[in-house]
Motif scaffolding. Structure first.
Motif, PDB file in Angstrom:
ATOM      1  N   LYS A 196       2.190 -29.503 -15.623  1.00 56.89           N
ATOM      2  CA  LYS A 196       2.876 -29.946 -14.399  1.00 56.89           C
ATOM      3  C   LYS A 196       3.908 -28.908 -13.950  1.00 56.89           C
ATOM      4  O   LYS A 196       3.981 -28.569 -12.764  1.00 56.89           O
ATOM      5  CB  LYS A 196       3.559 -31.290 -14.628  1.00 56.89           C
ATOM      6  CG  LYS A 196       2.607 -32.462 -14.788  1.00 56.89           C
ATOM      7  CD  LYS A 196       3.401 -33.749 -14.997  1.00 56.89           C
ATOM      8  CE  LYS A 196       2.489 -34.946 -15.126  1.00 56.89           C
ATOM      9  NZ  LYS A 196       3.242 -36.208 -15.318  1.00 56.89           N
ATOM     10  N   LYS A 197       4.691 -28.406 -14.888  1.00 60.90           N
ATOM     11  CA  LYS A 197       5.710 -27.405 -14.549  1.00 60.90           C
ATOM     12  C   LYS A 197       5.073 -26.129 -14.011  1.00 60.90           C
ATOM     13  O   LYS A 197       5.585 -25.517 -13.063  1.00 60.90           O
ATOM     14  CB  LYS A 197       6.571 -27.092 -15.777  1.00 60.90           C
ATOM     15  CG  LYS A 197       7.567 -28.181 -16.130  1.00 60.90           C
ATOM     16  CD  LYS A 197       8.456 -27.754 -17.293  1.00 60.90           C
ATOM     17  CE  LYS A 197       9.520 -28.797 -17.566  1.00 60.90           C
ATOM     18  NZ  LYS A 197      10.436 -28.400 -18.666  1.00 60.90           N
ATOM     19  N   ILE A 204       4.066 -26.725 -10.368  1.00 57.61           N
ATOM     20  CA  ILE A 204       5.230 -26.693  -9.465  1.00 57.61           C
ATOM     21  C   ILE A 204       5.736 -25.266  -9.318  1.00 57.61           C
ATOM     22  O   ILE A 204       6.156 -24.844  -8.226  1.00 57.61           O
ATOM     23  CB  ILE A 204       6.347 -27.626  -9.984  1.00 57.61           C
ATOM     24  CG1 ILE A 204       5.896 -29.090  -9.894  1.00 57.61           C
ATOM     25  CG2 ILE A 204       7.633 -27.426  -9.198  1.00 57.61           C
ATOM     26  CD1 ILE A 204       5.558 -29.572  -8.493  1.00 57.61           C
ATOM     27  N   HIS A 223       6.359 -23.168  -5.963  1.00 60.33           N
ATOM     28  CA  HIS A 223       7.640 -22.494  -5.738  1.00 60.33           C
ATOM     29  C   HIS A 223       7.437 -21.036  -5.328  1.00 60.33           C
ATOM     30  O   HIS A 223       8.138 -20.520  -4.445  1.00 60.33           O
ATOM     31  CB  HIS A 223       8.481 -22.574  -7.015  1.00 60.33           C
ATOM     32  CG  HIS A 223       9.648 -21.637  -7.051  1.00 60.33           C
ATOM     33  ND1 HIS A 223      10.732 -21.761  -6.202  1.00 60.33           N
ATOM     34  CD2 HIS A 223       9.882 -20.538  -7.830  1.00 60.33           C
ATOM     35  CE1 HIS A 223      11.591 -20.788  -6.460  1.00 60.33           C
ATOM     36  NE2 HIS A 223      11.105 -20.038  -7.441  1.00 60.33           N
ATOM     37  N   THR A 244       1.594 -34.822  -9.219  1.00 63.48           N
ATOM     38  CA  THR A 244       2.635 -33.922  -9.738  1.00 63.48           C
ATOM     39  C   THR A 244       3.639 -33.583  -8.632  1.00 63.48           C
ATOM     40  O   THR A 244       4.852 -33.524  -8.881  1.00 63.48           O
ATOM     41  CB  THR A 244       2.005 -32.638 -10.304  1.00 63.48           C
ATOM     42  OG1 THR A 244       1.171 -32.979 -11.416  1.00 63.48           O
ATOM     43  CG2 THR A 244       3.069 -31.657 -10.779  1.00 63.48           C
ATOM     44  N   ILE A 245       3.124 -33.350  -7.421  1.00 64.92           N
ATOM     45  CA  ILE A 245       4.039 -33.113  -6.288  1.00 64.92           C
ATOM     46  C   ILE A 245       4.906 -34.334  -6.055  1.00 64.92           C
ATOM     47  O   ILE A 245       6.124 -34.235  -5.838  1.00 64.92           O
ATOM     48  CB  ILE A 245       3.249 -32.773  -5.010  1.00 64.92           C
ATOM     49  CG1 ILE A 245       2.459 -31.477  -5.208  1.00 64.92           C
ATOM     50  CG2 ILE A 245       4.187 -32.645  -3.812  1.00 64.92           C
ATOM     51  CD1 ILE A 245       1.535 -31.138  -4.056  1.00 64.92           C
ATOM     52  N   TYR A 282       7.544 -34.502  -8.656  1.00 57.19           N
ATOM     53  CA  TYR A 282       8.629 -33.562  -8.393  1.00 57.19           C
ATOM     54  C   TYR A 282       9.609 -34.153  -7.385  1.00 57.19           C
ATOM     55  O   TYR A 282      10.828 -34.007  -7.525  1.00 57.19           O
ATOM     56  CB  TYR A 282       8.076 -32.243  -7.868  1.00 57.19           C
ATOM     57  CG  TYR A 282       9.165 -31.282  -7.441  1.00 57.19           C
ATOM     58  CD1 TYR A 282       9.821 -30.500  -8.373  1.00 57.19           C
ATOM     59  CD2 TYR A 282       9.556 -31.195  -6.100  1.00 57.19           C
ATOM     60  CE1 TYR A 282      10.845 -29.639  -7.993  1.00 57.19           C
ATOM     61  CE2 TYR A 282      10.572 -30.340  -5.712  1.00 57.19           C
ATOM     62  CZ  TYR A 282      11.218 -29.568  -6.662  1.00 57.19           C
ATOM     63  OH  TYR A 282      12.235 -28.731  -6.275  1.00 57.19           O
ATOM     64  N   TYR A 323      11.718 -30.331 -13.488  1.00 58.73           N
ATOM     65  CA  TYR A 323      10.959 -29.134 -13.121  1.00 58.73           C
ATOM     66  C   TYR A 323      11.810 -27.901 -12.867  1.00 58.73           C
ATOM     67  O   TYR A 323      11.406 -26.783 -13.157  1.00 58.73           O
ATOM     68  CB  TYR A 323      10.119 -29.420 -11.866  1.00 58.73           C
ATOM     69  CG  TYR A 323       9.072 -30.475 -12.081  1.00 58.73           C
ATOM     70  CD1 TYR A 323       7.806 -30.140 -12.537  1.00 58.73           C
ATOM     71  CD2 TYR A 323       9.343 -31.818 -11.835  1.00 58.73           C
ATOM     72  CE1 TYR A 323       6.833 -31.096 -12.744  1.00 58.73           C
ATOM     73  CE2 TYR A 323       8.375 -32.791 -12.039  1.00 58.73           C
ATOM     74  CZ  TYR A 323       7.122 -32.424 -12.491  1.00 58.73           C
ATOM     75  OH  TYR A 323       6.162 -33.374 -12.697  1.00 58.73           O
ATOM     76  N   ILE A 373       8.875 -29.736  -0.682  1.00 55.52           N
ATOM     77  CA  ILE A 373       7.533 -30.299  -0.859  1.00 55.52           C
ATOM     78  C   ILE A 373       6.989 -30.932   0.419  1.00 55.52           C
ATOM     79  O   ILE A 373       5.779 -31.003   0.623  1.00 55.52           O
ATOM     80  CB  ILE A 373       7.518 -31.345  -1.989  1.00 55.52           C
ATOM     81  CG1 ILE A 373       8.505 -32.466  -1.682  1.00 55.52           C
ATOM     82  CG2 ILE A 373       7.788 -30.706  -3.324  1.00 55.52           C
ATOM     83  CD1 ILE A 373       8.340 -33.662  -2.604  1.00 55.52           C
TER      84      ILE A 373
END
Length: 604
Positions: free
Chosen positions: A38-39, A42, A46, A76-77, A80, A87, A177
């Protein structure tokens, strides 16, 4: 050439818009991404790097779009958005705050404890931050309260406020996001095609089986199970499988709660097919390992297709409206389960007497056969006994089926042997299965003639004699086991090993340029485990002379054991290393022919 009209369109849709128009699979129990995965995703967003598309579909009579593929990315978004503190990198901020509040001169355990307090306070601040109602002292107050609990005074207000501002700037600039353009594939074809589309989209990376594809796409099609015996077992097998994944493999599963599943009594069709497969495997230990999850999927789906008269390549149509109606009818579902499982129990009873290992009637380690071959046995019995009326939702027993069922039982062991010898089920085998299951070309109603079977055995054996081998060949082990089954009561020990008549150590002295078929039928026998351990690399005559005195005629007859003079000549021939190994080859060949002749007589 006419171009087919596309069944999809590609759009770039913001997360903000998708969040309003998407229906996420509410029933789906999925393996989820790890925290690191997941990280990493993200981090990809980013950095502004491209990422995989999502697949959406509008089902009939629904106003919103359903998310078909891309659940992990989308959730996952969303995660976040709800939990940014999980994250955003905060290691540098932790160190800055530590330098203000604590000291590197403190003992290591104390330093580590202080850093954990700071991390906890910082994450709490990020999670609770409200852009419209920001408190410039929020982080200071959190740190002050948490450190006072351990007797540490926090008074560097101005410096902590500056760090809070830096955290907010990083948070605001890290990832917006709501404006992310998510590549979105809108599928416009039939919902029965979704599994194939999903599979095509996921050809890269880790290969998904078609059953995993179905599991990913059939969550929408749920079945409310009754309290009937077999329906309850379906539910138990499904829950048991998820609990195993969680407890033994440490896999996180979204939307899985055993208590609520038990209470609701609801599974989806993919789970139904899997649990059905598990129930089948438990009933056919002769051929299948019930612990094999991939196998449970293959057998469960394929058996369901046979009952519903669906070709194996068209498994995706199991979820058609007509078929779903059968699953929703609790009486019909119970009848299908009961009738099919009874056939598999019949198949297991038929073959277990032939394929059980001497001394251990629950061990079938020398059985072989492709999955499609075993499925074809089921199809032969099913089509002989039953006719499924999908419209009336009735399973009708066919008149005169008892006579034909008896014929299949009588013929099946010969077909089993013959098809393996001929390699008739090598390859995928789905088209051969369809001939029996769909086209009703039931070859098992006819007997394999003695001449045909004998010719096949001799052809196979002649080919084996032309190959140098030392390890036992699977077909040879199967044939020897079947032949031994006709004298099963003569194997009185509790444990038997497959052993070389001419020991491996002796055969290995022969140069590899010479063709010695040491691993084929003519050189293997069942020997009780204790004798085998004591005999080691001797001939039985030498072992018996040293330990008992006489090798009984009963042993010689049961094992087609060569006479002592023949084996003495073999040993002299091998140790001489003269290049002529005709005695060795002859002993193996003749003994194998004796076994095949015996097998032919037993199978008549």
């Amino acid at each position: 050439m006419v171009n087919r009209e596309s069944k999809y369109r590609i759009e770039a849709t913001t997360f903000s818009d998708l969040d309003k128009m998407l229906i996420l699979p509410s029933f789906q129990r999925k393996l989820v991404w790890s925290k690191m995965e997941k990280k990493n995703f993200i981090e990809t967003l980013h950095r502004g790097h491209p990422f995989g598309s999502i697949l959406v579909y509008k089902y009939p009579n629904e106003t919103k779009l359903s998310l078909i593929d891309g659940l992990q990315r989308f959730t996952t978004i969303r995660d976040y958005r709800d939990n940014p503190h999980e994250y955003i990198p905060i290691e540098n901020f932790i160190q800055e705050l530590f330098n203000i509040i604590s000291s590197e001169d403190l003992p290591r355990p104390t330093r580590e404890h202080h850093k954990k307090i700071i991390e906890k306070s910082l994450k709490k601040f990020i999670a609770s931050r409200d852009e419209k109602n920001s408190n410039s002292l929020a982080l200071f107050e959190l740190l002050k309260g948490d450190f006072e609990a351990v007797g540490v005074k926090v008074d560097k207000l101005e410096e902590i406020v500056k760090i809070q501002d830096k955290v907010i700037n990083d948070l605001d600039g890290y990832l917006n996001i709501y404006e992310i353009a998510i590549p979105t594939i809108v599928f416009t074809g039939s919902d029965t095609e979704l599994a194939t589309v999903f599979e095509n989209l996921n050809r890269g990376g880790k290969k998904l089986s078609k059953y995993q594809v179905f599991a990913a796409q059939w969550d929408k099609y749920s079945v409310k199970l009754s309290n009937k015996e077999y329906a309850k077992t379906l539910l138990e097998k499904t829950i048991e499988w998820y609990e195993t994944l969680v407890e033994e493999r440490g896999i996180e599963i979204e939307n899985f709660n055993p208590e609520s599943m038990q209470k609701d009594g609801e599974i989806n069709i993919a789970e139904l097919c899997f649990a059905f497969g598990k129930m089948i495997l438990e009933r056919v230990p002769v051929f299948w390992n019930f612990k094999n999850d991939d196998l449970a999927n293959e057998i469960g789906y394929s058996t369901m297709a046979i009952m519903l008269e669906i070709r194996n390549k068209d498994l995706s149509t199991i979820i058609s409206n007509e078929n779903r109606g059968l699953f929703d009818d609790s009486d019909m579902l119970e009848t299908l389960l009961y009738s099919s499982l009874a056939i598999y129990e019949d198949i297991n009873r038929l073959f277990q007497k032939y394929l059980q290992t001497p001394g251990d009637p629950s061990n079938f380690k020398y059985s072989i056969g492709s999955n499609f071959q075993i499925l074809s046995f089921f199809a032969a019995f099913w089509n002989t006994r039953y006719k499924l009326d999908k419209i009336q939702r009735k399973l009708q027993t066919i008149n005169g089926s008892n006579r034909e069922t008896k014929a299949i039982r009588s013929n099946l062991i010969k077909w089993y042997v013959y098809d393996i010898l001929e390699g008739n089920w090598s390859g995928t085998g789905d088209s051969k299965l369809d001939q029996i299951a769909i086209e009703h070309n039931n070859k098992y109603l006819k007997e394999v003639s003695a001449d045909t079977l004998n010719d096949s055995m001799q052809k196979w054996y002649d080919e084996q004699l032309q190959k140098r081998s030392i390890n036992f060949e699977p077909v040879a082990k199967m044939l020897y086991t079947i032949n031994a089954s006709f004298n099963y009561n003569n194997y009185t020990a509790t444990s038997y090993d497959l052993e070389h008549v001419i020991p491996k150590k002796l055969i290995n002295k022969i140069s590899t340029v010479h063709t010695i078929p040491g691993g084929t039928l003519g050189n293997l026998m069942f020997l009780d485990s204790s004798t085998n351990r004591g005999k080691k690399e001797q001939f039985m005559y030498n072992y018996i002379d040293d330990n008992i005195g006489v090798l009984t005629q009963e042993f010689i007859d049961l094992n087609y054991y060569p006479i002592k003079a023949q084996l003495t000549d073999v040993k002299i021939e091998i140790e001489k290393k003269g290049g002529d190994y005709s005695n060795t080859q002859s002993v193996i060949k003749n003994r194998g022919n004796s076994i095949l002749n015996s097998l032919m007589k037993n199978l008549k």
